[in-house]
Write a protein that holds these residues in place. Structure first.
Motif, PDB file in Angstrom:
ATOM      1  N   ILE B 188      43.149  36.643  44.348  1.00 59.50           N
ATOM      2  CA  ILE B 188      42.986  35.846  43.117  1.00 59.50           C
ATOM      3  C   ILE B 188      42.735  36.824  41.940  1.00 59.50           C
ATOM      4  O   ILE B 188      43.358  36.729  40.714  1.00 59.50           O
ATOM      5  N   ALA B 189      41.825  37.680  42.057  1.00 62.81           N
ATOM      6  CA  ALA B 189      41.545  38.781  40.991  1.00 62.81           C
ATOM      7  C   ALA B 189      42.915  39.488  40.678  1.00 62.81           C
ATOM      8  O   ALA B 189      43.173  39.582  39.798  1.00 62.81           O
ATOM      9  N   GLU B 190      43.829  39.765  41.769  1.00 68.99           N
ATOM     10  CA  GLU B 190      44.981  40.479  41.714  1.00 68.99           C
ATOM     11  C   GLU B 190      46.131  39.631  40.885  1.00 68.99           C
ATOM     12  O   GLU B 190      47.186  40.047  40.566  1.00 68.99           O
ATOM     13  N   HIS B 191      45.672  38.194  40.695  1.00 64.28           N
ATOM     14  CA  HIS B 191      46.611  37.452  39.651  1.00 64.28           C
ATOM     15  C   HIS B 191      46.373  37.550  38.370  1.00 64.28           C
ATOM     16  O   HIS B 191      46.902  37.274  37.330  1.00 64.28           O
ATOM     17  N   HIS B 192      45.357  38.734  38.145  1.00 62.92           N
ATOM     18  CA  HIS B 192      44.936  38.924  36.631  1.00 62.92           C
ATOM     19  C   HIS B 192      44.624  37.643  35.880  1.00 62.92           C
ATOM     20  O   HIS B 192      44.864  37.682  34.626  1.00 62.92           O
ATOM     21  N   VAL B 193      43.816  36.817  36.457  1.00 65.64           N
ATOM     22  CA  VAL B 193      42.995  35.724  35.785  1.00 65.64           C
ATOM     23  C   VAL B 193      42.044  36.336  35.106  1.00 65.64           C
ATOM     24  O   VAL B 193      41.431  37.502  35.077  1.00 65.64           O
ATOM     25  N   PRO B 194      41.595  35.637  34.049  1.00 62.99           N
ATOM     26  CA  PRO B 194      40.664  36.093  33.100  1.00 62.99           C
ATOM     27  C   PRO B 194      39.027  36.411  34.091  1.00 62.99           C
ATOM     28  O   PRO B 194      38.440  37.305  33.570  1.00 62.99           O
ATOM     29  N   GLU B 219      37.859  30.934  28.853  1.00 60.71           N
ATOM     30  CA  GLU B 219      39.233  30.178  28.695  1.00 60.71           C
ATOM     31  C   GLU B 219      40.502  30.647  29.350  1.00 60.71           C
ATOM     32  O   GLU B 219      40.310  31.888  29.871  1.00 60.71           O
ATOM     33  N   GLY B 220      40.898  29.894  30.274  1.00 61.83           N
ATOM     34  CA  GLY B 220      42.091  30.017  31.205  1.00 61.83           C
ATOM     35  C   GLY B 220      41.606  29.757  32.670  1.00 61.83           C
ATOM     36  O   GLY B 220      40.655  29.052  32.749  1.00 61.83           O
ATOM     37  N   ASP B 260      35.916  40.573  35.913  1.00 67.62           N
ATOM     38  CA  ASP B 260      35.938  40.069  34.432  1.00 67.62           C
ATOM     39  C   ASP B 260      36.828  40.742  33.549  1.00 67.62           C
ATOM     40  O   ASP B 260      36.582  41.863  33.237  1.00 67.62           O
ATOM     41  N   HIS B 261      37.896  39.961  33.341  1.00 64.56           N
ATOM     42  CA  HIS B 261      39.111  40.497  32.647  1.00 64.56           C
ATOM     43  C   HIS B 261      39.480  41.915  33.019  1.00 64.56           C
ATOM     44  O   HIS B 261      39.572  42.822  32.378  1.00 64.56           O
ATOM     45  N   GLY B 262      39.748  41.869  34.466  1.00 64.36           N
ATOM     46  CA  GLY B 262      40.350  42.884  34.838  1.00 64.36           C
ATOM     47  C   GLY B 262      39.390  44.328  35.367  1.00 64.36           C
ATOM     48  O   GLY B 262      39.639  45.102  36.021  1.00 64.36           O
ATOM     49  N   ALA B 317      33.363  51.079  41.081  1.00 64.61           N
ATOM     50  CA  ALA B 317      33.035  52.420  40.245  1.00 64.61           C
ATOM     51  C   ALA B 317      34.249  52.782  39.461  1.00 64.61           C
ATOM     52  O   ALA B 317      34.085  53.278  38.480  1.00 64.61           O
ATOM     53  N   GLN B 318      35.501  52.274  39.766  1.00 61.46           N
ATOM     54  CA  GLN B 318      36.675  52.545  39.000  1.00 61.46           C
ATOM     55  C   GLN B 318      36.572  51.679  37.739  1.00 61.46           C
ATOM     56  O   GLN B 318      37.130  51.892  36.585  1.00 61.46           O
ATOM     57  N   GLY B 319      35.807  50.643  37.922  1.00 64.47           N
ATOM     58  CA  GLY B 319      35.710  49.408  36.751  1.00 64.47           C
ATOM     59  C   GLY B 319      37.052  48.697  36.700  1.00 64.47           C
ATOM     60  O   GLY B 319      37.977  48.732  37.382  1.00 64.47           O
TER      61      GLY B 319
END
Lengths: 398, 319, 102
Positions: B188-194, B219-220, B260-262, B317-319
């Motif tokens: 789901i994170a890879e959907h680039h949700v906020p 929001e989102g 969080d926002h990528g 670590a990459q952030g």
């Protein structure tokens, strides 16, 4: 109600329905593309993009999600509609039942197309007929004019507190949806007044008045709930008639559960639904010219099923041909081939019937076919041949 | 755009908020799902209204059994595979009605839907993915108990490897489920949700509360994956749920993290990462792994946990 | 159309149920007692309780009410006796007693 001004136009069935959607400007429309209904969400999207309406369009990832989102939106208090065809309706099937059992007045415009397989994009009624026991009101159109008129009547029927059931407004894929014909449209204002503002009493987004939708129900409640749903379908008969009468005053066009075309003194009647009724009427006109007493009963409202009215309309003819644009694989006939004889029997109307399957997956149904069926009806009524049973029209055979 | 900064957490004041999940529901004694639901709903500001969605599952059949609803807010259950799409519709209706002036300006609604792992990882995956991609202003909360518990503990794609379930029974020729579990939070994170986060119960529920608060007030489309143990399916004593959760985190079986926002952020790094046996041993569903001949399976399990933990550390670590 | 659920029971005729079995009310499950499920019962030893409230969020049944920052008495109408509260109490202020009675 004052008679509204007519606007003469030329449009396809899809254009006519999209135009009606533009006039109604529903709150929410989730939809997914499928041939041949795709044009409807496309046109609505264009109306939105051009600022002509402000409906919230939800480009869902499947038809199952289209009906799921429609259920969410309608429960939340929004006037909601969607459009689909064929496999799209089949994928919605589970949700169709939930829309009806949750008593949600959603409107679905169905552009009838055959169900796979083989995959084929052309018209028959297997999609709509497959949904006949889902608890939806179903209204079928012969042409673009009726598709337009039926759509406008759908919301007042669905949203009437005596009903609160979803309505499926059906037109034949390509034959009606894509063919351009003359049409009389109504002006925007009168259509909006006719449909009215949607003001549900209870809805999810009513602040401070929580609602819970979709319970688990033990057997002690579920059967009672189904009876209440059935009662709403029964109540809808009066509402459909009232709305049609009101629409008649507005438009000058009269609608009933079915249209009786030259049936008054007819010996032989063809019972048919959808665009092929036009073909049947042409055959009836020709045969009338030749001195036969024939007519056509074009079924408009399939759910609720007008069984008493059909029996009454057929009781004085010698024989009726029942035309199904759909297989039922019951080994006997199509769905109308079962339901209409049942209606006759229950009302003690013991006329001869014959039943035919025609037009599957877009197979042509011609005036010649219709004439031949009337001839067979006459011969069957005279006892010269057995009445056709489950006969395929226009089929190649060895 | 609201970034949903987490509010300062004070257990006492949060617990003083009115309870939004009423008692009297029929979830089993010791159920993790309702502990999770309560914790998520506590993150709602008192003045905000909510519509709660729910996929078919234990939570649904037990929390709204006609005429008894445990939900103080508006609630909609539709079917098993469509909690994402259903709440999409509700949220869209909210925007439509607001836009048209049919809702009071002063009233604000939040949209939260709950689905079990079966309804989320498996049958409801498409509907969830669609809702996330379209970006509806809603939170999808998966209460992940690692099997189809409502129908009687069948394996799902969230079930851990080697778990003994009713469709992957351990037996003479079987060591339980063959596959490792799907990593849904990352997907789901890879959907680039906020905002997407993984959490479970910690002693004072800070982690869950903070993440729920961010998810609700960002929001989102936001996603929370909450591990909610099931004493029936996992076969441990009902009273031990908090210890089971602690061990899941301390062994890195269930790492706490957020995207969080990528930006990938580890929420917690154990000081001494415990061996996976510590998490598996108290659970009856892994009993067969502790036979002497199955020692190599424990090693395989450990290897997979280590691999994923290292991968997560690298990403963070990459952030 | 708000629902009075005291008027809905297994003898209610079909005309008396709510439309679509929707519930036009919230939190009606409070009227359903799940306390009788208990085989063990938590008992609070008030002298030992330091009001840390750690027992409150772990309750799956919302059965430890909080009033003015302090936990109240167990809601025995709904507590199912799972024992999580007792196991998390840092002060041994909750003991599990066999049976349904506190």
């Amino acid at each position: 109600m004052k008679r509204a001004k007519a606007i003469r136009e030329r449009m396809s069935g899809n254009e006519a329905v999209a135009f009606a959607i533009r006039q109604v400007n529903p709150d929410v429309m989730p939809a997914f593309p499928i041939t041949p209904s795709t044009e409807i969400p496309q046109m609505v999207s264009a109306y939105i993009a051009n600022g002509e309406i402000d409906t919230e369009f939800v480009p869902v990832e499947s038809e199952h999600s289209a009906m799921s989102a429609a259920i969410g939106a309608e429960s939340a208090g929004a006037r909601t509609m969607t459009a689909t065809s064929s496999a799209g309706l089949a994928l919605m099937w589970e949700e169709l039942l939930l829309a009806a059992s949750n008593r949600l007045p959603i409107v679905l415009t169905l552009v009838n197309r055959t169900l796979s397989g083989p995959i084929n994009i052309n018209c028959d009624h297997s999609d709509g007929m497959g949904a006949r026991d889902t608890g939806w009101i179903q209204i079928y159109a012969e042409n673009n004019q009726e598709a337009y008129d039926n759509y406008i009547q759908a919301f007042p029927i669905a949203e009437d507190p005596r009903v609160h059931l979803p309505v499926m407004v059906c037109q034949d894929g390509f034959i009606t949806s894509h063919a351009v014909e003359n049409i009389e449209l109504l002006e925007d204002g009168p259509v909006r007044d006719f449909v009215g503002q949607y003001e549900p009493e209870e809805f999810l987004l009513n602040p401070g008045k929580p609602v819970a939708v979709g319970p688990y129900s033990i057997s002690a409640y579920a059967m009672e709930a189904k009876k209440a749903q059935e009662d709403a379908m029964e109540q809808s008969r009066a509402v459909i008639a009232e709305v049609a009468a009101r629409f008649g005053e507005l438009s000058g066009r009269q609608y009933g559960f079915f249209e009786e075309y030259r049936t008054g003194d007819a010996d032989y009647i063809m019972v048919i639904m959808g665009s092929a009724a036009g073909t049947a009427k042409e055959a009836a006109d020709q045969l009338r010219e030749e001195g036969w007493k024939v007519g056509v009963l074009k079924l408009r409202v399939f759910r609720p099923f007008p069984d008493q009215e059909i029996a009454e309309a057929l009781k004085n003819c010698r024989a009726a041909a029942i035309m199904d644009r759909c297989e039922s694989y019951n080994g006997c006939s199509g769905p109308l081939g079962m339901e209409i004889p049942a209606a006759l029997y229950r009302n003690k109307v013991m006329i001869e019937t014959a039943d035919y399957i025609y037009g599957l997956a877009g197979r042509d149904f011609t005036v010649e076919h219709a004439r031949e069926i009337f001839a067979q009806l006459r011969d069957a009524a005279d006892g010269k041949i057995p009445a056709a049973r489950h006969a395929y029209v226009g089929l190649r055979e060895q | 755009m609201s970034t949903g900064a987490a509010e300062n957490y004070n257990l006492k004041s949060m617990l003083s908020r009115p309870e939004r999940l009423a008692p009297g529901h029929r979830m089993c004694a010791g159920c993790g799902a309702t502990i999770g639901v309560r914790a998520v709903l506590r993150a709602l500001h008192e003045e905000d209204r909510a519509v709660i969605g729910n996929a078919t599952g234990c939570l649904e059949v037990s929390s709204y059994m006609y005429p008894y609803t445990a939900w103080e807010d508006s609630y909609i259950h539709n079917a098993f595979e469509n909690a994402g799409a259903t709440l999409s519709g509700v949220e869209t209706a909210y925007r439509a009605l607001r836009k048209r002036g049919r809702l009071p300006e002063s009233e604000h609604f939040k949209f939260i839907t709950f689905g079990g792992d079966g309804g989320t990882y498996d049958i409801g995956f498409q509907s969830l993915s669609g809702a996330m991609e379209r970006g509806h202003d809603m939170v999808y909360v998966c209460y992940d108990n690692g099997a189809y518990m409502n129908t009687g503990i069948q394996r799902s794609s969230a079930t851990p490897m080697f778990a003994d379930t009713t469709t992957t029974p351990a037996g003479k020729c079987s060591a339980g489920k063959v596959q490792y579990r799907k990593d849904l939070t990352a997907i789901i994170a890879e959907h680039h949700v906020p905002y997407a986060a993984q959490t479970t119960f910690t002693r004072d529920f800070t982690d869950l509360h903070r993440k729920a608060s961010k998810a609700i007030y960002t929001e989102g489309a936001c996603f929370l994956n909450v591990m909610t143990p099931c004493p029936r399916g996992w076969r441990y004593e009902t009273s031990e749920i908090m210890e089971i959760c602690r061990l899941a985190v301390e062994t890195c079986y269930w790492p706490l993290f957020e995207v969080d926002h990528g930006k990938w952020i580890l929420s917690y790094t154990p000081k001494n990462k415990l061996p996976i046996e510590d998490f598996l041993r108290p659970q009856g569903r892994f009993k067969h792994l502790f036979k002497p001949e199955n020692e190599h399976l424990l090693a395989l399990f450990q290897e997979e946990v280590d691999r994923r933990w290292e991968d997560l550390q690298y990403r963070c670590a990459q952030g | 159309m708000r629902t009075d659920i005291t008027k809905i029971n297994e003898r209610t005729p079909w005309q008396g149920l709510t439309e679509g079995l929707q519930m036009f009310a919230g939190g009606t499950s409070r009227l359903f007692a799940t306390g009788e499920w208990r085989t063990n019962t938590p008992v609070l030893i008030e002298d030992k309780c330091r009001q840390c409230l750690l027992c409150v969020p772990v309750c799956p049944d919302s059965s430890i009410p909080v009033l003015e920052g302090k936990r109240g008495a167990f809601d025995y109408d709904h507590c199912k006796g799972c024992g999580i509260c007792a196991s998390v109490c840092p002060f041994d202020a909750i003991v599990m007693k066999e049976g349904i009675e506190p």
